[in-house]
Design an enzyme around this catalytic site. Structure first.
Site, mmCIF file in Angstrom:
data_model
loop_
_atom_site.group_PDB
_atom_site.id
_atom_site.type_symbol
_atom_site.label_atom_id
_atom_site.label_comp_id
_atom_site.label_asym_id
_atom_site.label_seq_id
_atom_site.Cartn_x
_atom_site.Cartn_y
_atom_site.Cartn_z
ATOM 1 N N SER A 93 3.920 -0.272 -6.260
ATOM 2 C CA SER A 93 4.359 -1.366 -7.134
ATOM 3 C C SER A 93 3.248 -1.627 -8.141
ATOM 4 O O SER A 93 2.213 -2.213 -7.805
ATOM 5 C CB SER A 93 4.647 -2.627 -6.313
ATOM 6 O OG SER A 93 5.732 -2.426 -5.450
ATOM 7 N N LYS A 168 11.296 -4.158 -9.645
ATOM 8 C CA LYS A 168 10.464 -4.596 -8.519
ATOM 9 C C LYS A 168 9.738 -5.889 -8.848
ATOM 10 O O LYS A 168 9.630 -6.794 -8.005
ATOM 11 C CB LYS A 168 9.460 -3.499 -8.143
ATOM 12 C CG LYS A 168 8.503 -3.892 -7.008
ATOM 13 C CD LYS A 168 9.241 -4.265 -5.717
ATOM 14 C CE LYS A 168 8.309 -4.811 -4.644
ATOM 15 N NZ LYS A 168 7.407 -3.814 -4.078
ATOM 16 N N LYS A 236 -0.827 -9.764 -6.402
ATOM 17 C CA LYS A 236 -0.944 -8.673 -7.371
ATOM 18 C C LYS A 236 0.356 -8.479 -8.126
ATOM 19 O O LYS A 236 0.373 -8.305 -9.344
ATOM 20 C CB LYS A 236 -1.361 -7.395 -6.647
ATOM 21 C CG LYS A 236 -1.467 -6.152 -7.532
ATOM 22 C CD LYS A 236 -0.215 -5.293 -7.508
ATOM 23 C CE LYS A 236 0.070 -4.740 -6.131
ATOM 24 N NZ LYS A 236 1.260 -3.828 -6.141
#
Length: 290
Positions: A93, A168, A236
């Site tokens: 990701s 995502k 993140k």
């Protein structure tokens, strides 16, 4: 031969599924926790370049954008071992913008590129039940699909390169904000003196019901915060959302607030706890007993 680089909590079971399905799998960075993959038939190699040289398709499952860039383009990296006709599938990701740059660099070598980030966490990886969001060319997607079906249950070709990462990031916005909302609701119920388990049970029968209330709500009640999906990794992902929002001149105020709550969670030592531990960060900020 399939190459697999990134043998962490998620990558280990994903690589295991490929080996169990009968594929020859080249591995890099085998550590004691992933030695069982070699025992099952995986082939440990010395560097990422060697994995790429030995493989027709190379799968990456790494923590963040700089990690992917280093494995692809650093010394003895994947790019040095690639030749025309090979395919890279990045299941990490990372930044959608960086993804497009990486894909363009490899395209110049005649190499295909898919971004295929996943949702479903450790249990989804172990159960081969991941949701996989894919960006890239249709022909590359069709080539990769038999492998993706070994690791995942719901697989969607979103669009061009970078679109999988965009999906995502959108997923992580929804998950992060919903976890934060459930944490607020259950903390409120607890501080108000109600039976939190009964409150959750009631909410599960109404419009507030969700998979996150079901699973993460129970973790919050039980205070079982072993990952799962670490807060530092979810932070993140929300940082990726914040960076993209800045580039798009887009207001994402609640995403920014949840990112700040995750910053607070890291500050009090919760970074390696499951993201359901956001309730503990809220509890801390609410000055218990005052």
């Amino acid at each position: 031969m399939i190459g697999f680089i990134g043998l962490g909590v998620m990558g280990r079971p994903m690589a295991e599924h490929l080996i169990t399905a009968g594929h020859k799998v080249a591995l890099y960075r085998v550590k004691p926790a992933s030695q069982f993959l070699v025992d099952k038939g995986g082939i440990a190699l010395d560097n990422a370049r060697a994995v790429a040289e030995a493989s027709d398709i190379v799968i990456l499952m790494l923590p963040d954008t700089p990690d992917v860039e280093d494995v692809l383009f650093g010394a003895d990296g994947v790019a040095e071992g690639l030749s025309a006709g090979k395919l890279v599938i990045d299941m990490s990701s990372i930044s959608p913008m960086a993804t497009r740059t990486f894909a363009e660099r490899l395209k110049q070598k005649g190499v295909g590129y898919l971004d295929a980030p996943v949702s479903g966490g450790e249990m989804g990886a172990k159960n081969a039940a991941l949701t996989i969001m894919v960006g890239g060319e249709q022909t590359d997607f069709e080539r990769a699909l038999p492998l993706l079906e070994i690791m995942g249950k719901s697989i969607t070709h979103i669009g061009g390169v970078g679109d999988g990462q965009t999906a995502k990031v959108a997923n992580q916005i929804i998950v992060g904000l919903t976890i934060e909302a459930v944490a607020e609701a259950l903390l409120f119920a607890r501080r108000a003196g109600a039976d939190v388990a009964k409150v959750r049970e009631a909410l599960m029968g109404g419009f507030a019901a969700s998979r996150i209330l079901e699973v993460h709500g129970q973790r919050m009640i039980d205070e079982t915060f072993d990952p799962g999906f670490r807060i530092r990794l979810h932070r993140k992902d929300l940082s990726l959302a914040a960076d993209a929002a800045k580039a798009l001149n887009l207001a994402l105020p609640n995403t920014a607030m949840t990112q700040q709550l995750m910053n607070a969670a890291l500050a009090i030592g919760l970074g390696d706890k499951d993201h359901s531990a956001l309730i503990a960060a809220l509890d801390h900020l609410s000055a218990p007993g005052k």
